[in-house]
Scaffold this active site. Sequence first.
Site, PDB file in Angstrom:
ATOM      1  N   GLY A   1       0.804  -1.144   0.150  1.00 51.74           N
ATOM      2  CA  GLY A   1       0.030  -0.072   0.059  1.00 51.74           C
ATOM      3  C   GLY A   1       0.846   1.415  -0.111  1.00 51.74           C
TER       4      GLY A   1
ATOM      5  N   ASP B   1      -2.809   7.321   2.097  1.00 50.62           N
ATOM      6  CA  ASP B   1      -1.984   8.069   1.167  1.00 50.62           C
ATOM      7  C   ASP B   1      -0.712   7.456   0.510  1.00 50.62           C
ATOM      8  OD1 ASP B   1      -0.167   8.262   3.409  1.00 50.62           O
ATOM      9  OD2 ASP B   1      -0.815  10.352   3.672  1.00 50.62           O
ATOM     10  N   GLY B   2      -0.267   6.357   1.192  1.00 55.50           N
ATOM     11  CA  GLY B   2       1.164   5.703   0.637  1.00 55.50           C
ATOM     12  C   GLY B   2       2.330   6.486   1.256  1.00 55.50           C
TER      13      GLY B   2
ATOM     14  N   ASP C   1       0.770 -11.236   6.616  1.00 53.66           N
ATOM     15  CA  ASP C   1       1.389 -10.542   5.559  1.00 53.66           C
ATOM     16  C   ASP C   1       2.744  -9.695   6.046  1.00 53.66           C
ATOM     17  OD1 ASP C   1      -0.688  -8.952   7.200  1.00 53.66           O
ATOM     18  OD2 ASP C   1       0.423  -7.242   6.126  1.00 53.66           O
ATOM     19  N   ASN C   2       3.108  -9.826   7.270  1.00 56.21           N
ATOM     20  CA  ASN C   2       4.475  -9.314   7.931  1.00 56.21           C
ATOM     21  C   ASN C   2       5.342 -10.604   8.063  1.00 56.21           C
ATOM     22  OD1 ASN C   2       3.543  -6.694   7.839  1.00 56.21           O
ATOM     23  ND2 ASN C   2       2.717  -6.737   9.906  1.00 56.21           N
TER      24      ASN C   2
END
Length: 529
Positions: free
Chosen positions: A104, A136-137, A281-282
């Site tokens: 993301g 917002d990345g 996901d980590n």
Amino acid sequence: MMKPLVFDNRFIRELPGDRVTDNFTRQVSDCLWSAVQPTPVKQPTLLAYSAEVASMLGLSDADMHDPDMVQTLGGNGALQGMFTYATRYGGHQFGNWAGQLGDGRAIYLGELVHQQRRFELQLKGAGETPYSRRADGRAVLRSSLREFLCSEAMHHLGIPTTRALSLVTTGEPVVRDMFYDGNPEFEPGAIVCRVAPSFIRFGHFEILASREELPLLKRFIGFTIDRDYAEWWPGTGLLLDVDNPGQGMIEAWFAEVCARTAIMVAHWMRVGFVHGVMNTDNMSILGLTIDYGPYGWTDNFDPSWTPNTTDAQGRRYCYGRQPDIARWNLERLAEALATALPETNGLSQGLSHFDNVYFDALTTSLADKFGLDSWQAGDGELINDIFELMQRAEVDQTLFFTHLKQLDISRPQLSVLEDAFYTEEGLKDFGEDIQGWLQRYSQRVQQSTLSAEQREQRMSASNPVYVLRNYLAQEAIDLATQGDNSRLLTLLEVLRHPYTEQAGMEAFAKKRPDWARHKAGCSMLSCSS
């Protein structure tokens, strides 16, 4: 002028990409990556970089300060040969399936090849991607500085980890609600360039299984083994069909993933590191520590401590539960892999392999930490007893072990440990019990085949003098926010030699000061970054 770098971007060359090329948040299917450009920033400025990582990539000091390189590390363009993209993955977050997640705010720069070694380069905080959801990345200085420092600190502690090449400020503010309490503030933006042989996560496989994209799942398994386990799989004696790996190969590979994960977590437990957000996901497919968010080191020993405010009630990811959570995450990976297999008994054997490897790694590290020649029957009870006393007496974990190696086992005295207590009450109430334990410990050490010098050497090699305590990181953040990177650079240097006492650096080996016990950023942190 910079010398050309060599990029061989196998991930995007050999695996299918997103057919949609516009950059907007969406559900993505039947692919593993989406092409995306970093969002340019106003004024990228190199705040710090790791000379060792730069050298590993074939970059000199002049290269790191080259204007083109600084612009690239800030997301303003790309060097020749780079290809920028974000990858698609899913994951279980706090025990629940979260669906599509993906990169993301991490954007790859490609796969750099130097001296026959492959490195993926990734900018964290470089702008929106199709996987940004409602974010917002971007990333802020406080979280970026923590990730930069910790990546390098963990490497020098001997713990499998991703690395960090650079920390760049963007010259632009980012809005963050640090405590999720409805009080957002402007913070300085920053970008970390992360480096690893592979950033593939358990979640990459989970998303393909969950969407029943099974031919792509098998192909991706084969790709991962061929590219990221190239030094391992030929030694198995098994043949690899990259497009359709066989059951025996997948089972053997999964067992290797389990072993590497077990070794990584045993290292975390050895030094008192708490990851803080062990979602699937980590979790790295290579057994590397990845995604440094609300991490921390246990100051006063407490198995139930978590640095993550989001986890304050459930304490799912607390220090003591990390081995169990790692196994749970591997079970979820096994479930994903099982969708590509006719039967799954071999995957169960991989999980048993995790148990065995973790036990061996943990007991070996504990024997080293306590200066024992080997792990023997009865050592578990001895060690559990002192851990229980350390928790009740509020004893600093790092200082306890660095002081314990100085103990005269012929005349064990509690005074050698007094500086490790956080309160006078703890020393008063439990000092006698700990003194009794020191007598038992000394008797056990006297049975050892190690000489006094060997015992001290073994303990010194296993017990760090310097760890990146949260309050030290916060002090560096506070100064860097004011434009002063001196503490950041000092910590970067000190943490390069964590097992060696360094003259003039005694302040970085002290226990957490009282003012930092409950201060924001010094005790617990949020996932906000």
